[in-house]
Motif scaffolding. Structure first.
Motif, PDB file in Angstrom:
ATOM      1  N   GLY A  15      -9.717 -13.153  -0.384  1.00  0.00           N
ATOM      2  CA  GLY A  15      -9.881 -11.779  -0.801  1.00  0.00           C
ATOM      3  C   GLY A  15      -8.960 -10.716  -0.098  1.00  0.00           C
ATOM      4  N   ALA A  16      -8.701 -10.933   1.208  1.00  0.00           N
ATOM      5  CA  ALA A  16      -7.848 -10.124   1.716  1.00  0.00           C
ATOM      6  C   ALA A  16      -6.336  -9.981   1.380  1.00  0.00           C
ATOM      7  CB  ALA A  16      -7.868 -10.291   3.402  1.00  0.00           C
ATOM      8  N   ALA A  17      -5.992 -11.175   1.054  1.00  0.00           N
ATOM      9  CA  ALA A  17      -4.618 -11.369   0.475  1.00  0.00           C
ATOM     10  C   ALA A  17      -4.402 -10.978  -0.948  1.00  0.00           C
ATOM     11  CB  ALA A  17      -4.336 -13.023   0.405  1.00  0.00           C
ATOM     12  N   THR A  18      -5.637 -11.022  -1.592  1.00  0.00           N
ATOM     13  CA  THR A  18      -5.446 -10.439  -2.886  1.00  0.00           C
ATOM     14  C   THR A  18      -5.611  -8.833  -2.927  1.00  0.00           C
ATOM     15  OG1 THR A  18      -6.687 -12.288  -3.899  1.00  0.00           O
ATOM     16  CG2 THR A  18      -6.869 -10.394  -5.062  1.00  0.00           C
ATOM     17  N   ALA A  19      -6.500  -8.247  -1.844  1.00  0.00           N
ATOM     18  CA  ALA A  19      -6.403  -6.901  -1.849  1.00  0.00           C
ATOM     19  C   ALA A  19      -5.030  -6.044  -1.428  1.00  0.00           C
ATOM     20  CB  ALA A  19      -7.412  -6.581  -0.741  1.00  0.00           C
ATOM     21  N   LYS A  20      -4.263  -6.979  -0.549  1.00  0.00           N
ATOM     22  CA  LYS A  20      -3.045  -6.507  -0.007  1.00  0.00           C
ATOM     23  C   LYS A  20      -2.025  -6.566  -1.233  1.00  0.00           C
ATOM     24  CE  LYS A  20      -4.027  -7.766   4.603  1.00  0.00           C
ATOM     25  NZ  LYS A  20      -3.657  -8.818   5.837  1.00  0.00           N
ATOM     26  N   LEU A  21      -2.296  -7.534  -2.074  1.00  0.00           N
ATOM     27  CA  LEU A  21      -1.172  -7.733  -3.159  1.00  0.00           C
ATOM     28  C   LEU A  21      -1.445  -6.627  -4.060  1.00  0.00           C
ATOM     29  CD1 LEU A  21       1.145  -9.406  -4.656  1.00  0.00           C
ATOM     30  CD2 LEU A  21      -0.703 -10.952  -5.514  1.00  0.00           C
ATOM     31  N   ALA A  22      -2.545  -6.597  -4.537  1.00  0.00           N
ATOM     32  CA  ALA A  22      -3.005  -5.479  -5.596  1.00  0.00           C
ATOM     33  C   ALA A  22      -2.487  -4.216  -5.047  1.00  0.00           C
ATOM     34  CB  ALA A  22      -4.653  -5.418  -5.663  1.00  0.00           C
ATOM     35  N   ALA A  23      -2.718  -3.798  -3.681  1.00  0.00           N
ATOM     36  CA  ALA A  23      -2.127  -2.618  -3.163  1.00  0.00           C
ATOM     37  C   ALA A  23      -0.543  -2.510  -3.273  1.00  0.00           C
ATOM     38  CB  ALA A  23      -2.454  -2.455  -1.803  1.00  0.00           C
ATOM     39  N   GLN A  24       0.084  -3.522  -3.153  1.00  0.00           N
ATOM     40  CA  GLN A  24       1.474  -3.745  -3.431  1.00  0.00           C
ATOM     41  C   GLN A  24       1.753  -3.339  -4.743  1.00  0.00           C
ATOM     42  OE1 GLN A  24       2.815  -7.549  -1.739  1.00  0.00           O
ATOM     43  NE2 GLN A  24       2.592  -6.889   0.282  1.00  0.00           N
ATOM     44  N   LYS A  25       1.021  -3.796  -5.693  1.00  0.00           N
ATOM     45  CA  LYS A  25       1.418  -3.842  -7.087  1.00  0.00           C
ATOM     46  C   LYS A  25       0.785  -2.184  -7.519  1.00  0.00           C
ATOM     47  CE  LYS A  25       3.006  -7.982  -7.739  1.00  0.00           C
ATOM     48  NZ  LYS A  25       4.361  -8.086  -8.181  1.00  0.00           N
TER      49      LYS A  25
END
Length: 134
Positions: A15-25
């Motif tokens: 979830g944390a990795a997904t949140a960070k990737l979503a922010a990068q996108k």
């Protein structure tokens, strides 16, 4: 229009990795957590340090009222929802079938099934073009 994502169970792991990737996108991210506020705040801080927009939102995804409150918080603080990642879940601990009881099974279903459907319901209410979503 700002893209907005809710990531359930966003305070750690996948979830944390997904949140960070979503922010990068380019998504503004709501990092959901149940108990570990510090973990969620660390994810939010990392996103903000990278120039993104994020908030931490406490909600137990096994509790309907918490789910509704979480989505209303996102509406108010981030804007119109455009994505949901239903990541929160539990194994409930490993146990043999012969050792399972109804309380344990009900908890697993509330978190892993009912909570996911209720989060999806709230997302659909905001994202469906039939209901005014974009």
């Amino acid at each position: 229009m700002q893209k907005v994502a809710v990531i359930t169970g966003g305070g750690r792991g996948i979830g944390a990795a997904t949140a960070k990737l979503a922010a990068q996108k380019g998504f503004a991210v709501a990092v959901n957590y149940r108990e570990r506020a510090q973990d969620a705040e660390q994810v939010v801080d990392a996103i903000r340090q990278g120039g993104g927009k994020a908030i931490a939102v406490q909600a137990d995804t096994a509790v309907e009222a918490d789910i509704v409150r979480m989505f209303k918080t996102v509406d108010r603080e981030l804007g119109t929802l455009t994505a949901l990642v239903n990541n929160a879940g539990t194994t409930g601990g490993v146990r043999l079938v012969q050792d399972a009881d109804a309380k344990h099974l009900e908890e697993l279903l509330r978190i892993n099934v009912i909570g996911c459907f209720l989060c999806a319901r709230e997302a659909i209410r905001r994202m469906s073009t039939q209901l005014g979503g974009k």
